[in-house]
Design an enzyme around this catalytic site. Structure first.
Site, PDB file in Angstrom:
ATOM      1  CE  LYS A  96      -3.354  -0.657   2.853  1.00 42.04           C
ATOM      2  NZ  LYS A  96      -4.260  -0.361   3.904  1.00 42.04           N
ATOM      3  CE  LYS A 108      -3.802  -3.384  10.015  1.00 43.46           C
ATOM      4  NZ  LYS A 108      -4.041  -2.456   8.675  1.00 43.46           N
ATOM      5  CB  SER A 364      -0.833   7.991   8.566  1.00 40.74           C
ATOM      6  OG  SER A 364      -1.947   7.497   9.305  1.00 40.74           O
TER       7      SER A 364
HETATM    8  N1  GLU Z   1      -5.208   1.122   9.610  1.00 43.08           N
HETATM    9  C1  GLU Z   1      -4.957   1.764   8.227  1.00 43.08           C
HETATM   10  C2  GLU Z   1      -4.823   0.830   7.083  1.00 43.08           C
HETATM   11  O1  GLU Z   1      -5.046  -0.287   7.209  1.00 43.08           O
HETATM   12  C3  GLU Z   1      -3.974   2.957   8.303  1.00 43.08           C
HETATM   13  C4  GLU Z   1      -2.669   2.693   8.485  1.00 43.08           C
HETATM   14  C5  GLU Z   1      -1.703   3.903   8.856  1.00 43.08           C
HETATM   15  O2  GLU Z   1      -2.302   5.232   8.799  1.00 43.08           O
HETATM   16  O3  GLU Z   1      -0.693   3.701   9.094  1.00 43.08           O
HETATM   17  O4  GLU Z   1      -4.297   1.384   6.096  1.00 43.08           O
END
Ligand code: GLU
Length: 473
Positions: A96, A108, A364
């Protein structure tokens, strides 16, 4: 979760990776390194509950890749958390970030609890203890690993994390950058809360603006008038419903655990949210029809289906019943590989999660930059820009002899606030990411679907980083 799934979540991610790796030129060893989860931290810690009982909490943090640091990814609170799930989600974060050109490795975290079964005080103790465990093992820090919200967590939990980290790292001037998704008062950035939903909207809109793709699907160009079904009224589902509605699409059904509601003329997400808060259920909303069986809402006739809850909700069994022409993956991993294959064979366009829901991590990144720069966006240029606009407008008015109307004047004179810059940065990010993926897909007609094209893009970028690091000659 269906028992018909052949692959675990992590295996599904690996399978998609392998499918895409065939369209790259990289050495087998390099591909293996990109795919592997580098560090897996599994922990258990005791927490004393309100009734005096001690509960042992199981939790994880996985750092999938350090090809760029810090690592980045949310923390989820759910009773279904397990190491396979966290590894899959951490891997998706790496791809991502690469897709949206955000300079982080993927990570994660997960805590295996049902937040509904705990008081706010218990949740605070669990979150603070989890943070302390991360500090102890050097698994958190603005330059190491930066958590964020995910399923079951939000601003409140991020505020506990930053406070705990700061207490354990006195004098660290960049400590606020140890976590993102914080409340504004604790160093958050405007626009982070709605960022994932807004990114889903921008990404879907871009795809709907592509004449060749829309023609193939037999759909009209543009987002306006599209009939949308959204599964999940959490932060992501709520905000993407809002942006779809505000830009002329019709959200005809919204689904939650307990059931779904339907109205052919479109639903207002805020009214539904308030109704659910008041009554404890999405059902029996005035002006909508009840659909008692939540999963059958996914099978409604519509243009765009947005799964915005959890993984594996569409599998080999229910995929043939889906009637949507576009599936916009707002959640992480909502389709199993069997469902994915079915949709490729049947001409349904799946807009993949690791690209479509990247708005959250993009903003973020902006929040982290704000924390490291110790200044809000727009502070330096807002007034300069307004004065400059005023000057230009005065010149135009005096040379043309015409006065600009009050509403247009306000718009033209306005200097960018933080929220304007965040939205603009996110829109630009989603538009360029769409273009990159679609160019790869068009240049290689052998690539079967958009997910594979997105993976090819991600793999190429991560591979180049490893080569630049000098790890692979
Ligand atoms: N939990 C979100 C995701 O799966 C955001 C992750 C983030 O902002 O670091 O993309």
């Amino acid at each position: 979760m269906s028992t018909t799934n052949t692959y675990s979540f992590f295996e599904s991610v690996e399978k998609s990776f392998d499918k895409a790796a065939k369209f790259t030129k990289w050495d087998k060893g390099l591909l293996e390194q990109i795919k592997a989860c580098n560090s897996v931290y599994s922990m258990n810690f005791p927490v004393k509950m309100d009734d005096g009982r001690i509960e042992v909490i199981e939790a994880f943090r996985v750092q999938h890749s350090q090809h760029k640091t810090p690592c980045k990814g949310g923390i989820r609170f759910s009773e279904f958390v397990n190491d396979d799930e966290v590894k899959a989600l951490a891997s998706l974060m790496t791809y991502k970030c690469a897709i949206v050109n955000v300079p982080f490795g993927g990570a994660k975290g997960g805590i295996k609890i049902n937040p509904r079964n705990h008081s706010a005080y218990e949740l605070e103790k669990i979150t603070r203890r989890y943070t302390a465990e991360l500090v102890r093992k050097n698994f958190i820090g603005p330059g190491i690993d930066v958590p964020a919200p995910d399923y079951g967590t939000g601003e409140r939990e991020m505020a506990w994390i930053v406070d705990t980290y700061q207490s354990l790292n006195p004098g660290n001037i960049d400590a606020a950058g140890c976590v993102t998704g914080k409340p504004i008062s604790q160093g958050g950035v405007h626009g982070r809360k709605e960022a994932t939903g807004l990114g889903v909207f921008y990404g879907t809109r871009e795809v709907c603006n592509m004449p060749d793709i829309m023609k193939k699907l037999g759909l009209a160009l543009g987002i306006e008038g599209k009939r949308v079904v959204v599964q999940g009224m959490g932060n992501v589902g709520y905000h993407c419903s809002k942006f779809f509605r505000e830009h002329g699409a019709k959200v005809i059904a919204i689904a939650e655990f307990e059931g779904a509601v339907f109205n052919e003329n479109g639903l207002n997400e805020e009214d539904i949210f308030q109704h659910r808060k008041r009554t404890g259920s999405i059902l029996n909303f005035a002006g909508a029809t009840n659909i008692e069986n939540s999963s059958s809402a996914l099978e409604l006739e519509c243009d765009i289906l947005v799964p915005a809850a959890l993984e594996n909700v569409i599998n080999g069994v229910n995929a043939p019943n889906i009637k949507a022409k576009i599936i916009a993956e707002a959640a992480n991993g909502p389709l199993t590989p069997e469902a994915d294959e079915y949709f490729v064979e049947n001409g349904v366009l799946v807009i993949p999660d690791m690209y479509l829901n990247a708005g959250g991590v993009t903003v973020s990144y902006f929040e982290w930059l704000k924390n490291l720069s110790h200044m809000r966006f727009g502070r330096m240029e807002k007034r300069f820009q307004e004065n400059m606009n005023k000057h230009i407008l005065n010149q135009i008015e005096s040379t043309s002899g015409k006065k600009v109307g009050e509403r247009d004047k306000d718009f033209i004179l306005h200097g960018a606030d933080e929220i304007d810059l965040v939205y603009s940065g996110l829109e630009e990010t989603m538009i360029s990411a769409t273009k990159e993926i679609m160019d790869i897909w068009k240049d290689n007609p052998q690539i079967p679907d958009m997910r594979t094209a997105a993976y090819v893009n991600a793999i190429n970028k991560v591979a180049l980083s490893y080569i630049e690091l000098g790890i692979f000659p």
